[in-house]
Design an enzyme around this catalytic site. Structure first.
Site, short mmCIF file in Angstrom:
data_model
loop_
_atom_site.label_atom_id
_atom_site.label_comp_id
_atom_site.label_asym_id
_atom_site.label_seq_id
_atom_site.Cartn_x
_atom_site.Cartn_y
_atom_site.Cartn_z
N GLY A 116 0.85 -1.48 -0.43
CA GLY A 116 0.16 -0.16 -0.20
C GLY A 116 0.54 1.26 0.10
O GLY A 116 2.11 1.11 -0.68
N CYS A 117 0.75 2.70 1.12
CA CYS A 117 1.37 3.59 0.48
C CYS A 117 2.16 3.50 1.54
O CYS A 117 2.51 3.04 2.57
CB CYS A 117 0.53 4.74 1.29
#
Length: 221
Positions: free
Chosen positions: A33-34
């Site tokens: 993800g981020c």
């Protein structure tokens, strides 16, 4: 800037040494993800020497944050295999993100990017074991790393940079070594709430920093 003592079960953290990593250091790369969160999560682990966020897993040359192409946000982890195994890092990977749901964008997909054949086989084996153990099919891809592109400075050690009083102060002291500093990686992890009080106190007690900056670190962490 060097600490006078190390955290338990961890060798001294050298900050003024050449930026070349020790020969025994190994490297792993993950998409979770981020990349700000994984950067902090891995950075807090004893045995991790460095972290750096960037882009990988695609084909477009020279990606940037606003022109990512088909790449994914990833974190690159340099670690001491005497203190951490690749399986240990994979355990952190599996337990700290949503591995069973497909990401809304390729930018945030779950992926293990193997640096060699051993990593590739271990990751594939653990993915299969996870599926068997949980009865859920991982959305995680296991691929071979072809290239890593470092992200822009504003994304490196984001938890510290989001606290300008300490982030700017540390960057001014460390200069070019800020991103690749073991101590900065730890502090970035602690700023995100990882690690325990004993780890934080041991590290802070050994840092030779200006008193106002050290006081702000104690207040922030």
């Amino acid at each position: 800037m060097e600490p006078t003592e190390s955290a338990p079960d961890e060798p001294a953290l050298l900050e003024d040494a050449p930026l070349d990593l020790p020969e025994a250091t190994e490297t792993a790369t993950f998409g979770m993800g981020c990349f700000w969160g994984p950067d902090a999560r891995f950075g807090a682990l004893c045995g991790v020497d460095r972290t750096r966020v960037g882009y990988a897993g695609g084909t477009e040359p020279d990606p940037t944050y606003f022109a990512l192409g088909d790449h994914t946000e990833v974190v690159r982890v340099a670690y001491d295999p005497e203190l951490l195994s690749y399986e240990d890092l994979l355990e952190t990977f599996w337990t700290n993100h949503d591995w069973h749901s497909s990401a809304p964008k390729r930018q945030y997909r779950s992926v293990v990017l193997a640096h060699d054949d051993d990593q590739y086989e271990i990751a594939r084996r653990e993915r299969a074991a996870l599926a068997e153990r949980t009865g859920r099919s991982p959305a995680t891809a296991v691929e071979r790393l072809s290239a890593f592109y470092s992200a822009e400075p504003s994304h490196q050690k984001y938890e510290l940079r989001s606290r300008p009083t300490v982030g700017d102060g540390l960057e001014a002291l460390y200069g070019d070594a800020f991103v690749d500093s073991t101590i900065v990686a730890r502090l970035n992890g602690f700023a995100a709430g990882h690690g325990d009080r004993s780890q934080r106190e041991t590290l802070l007690a050994g840092l030779d920093l200006p008193a106002p900056l050290l006081a702000e670190l104690r207040r922030t962490l």
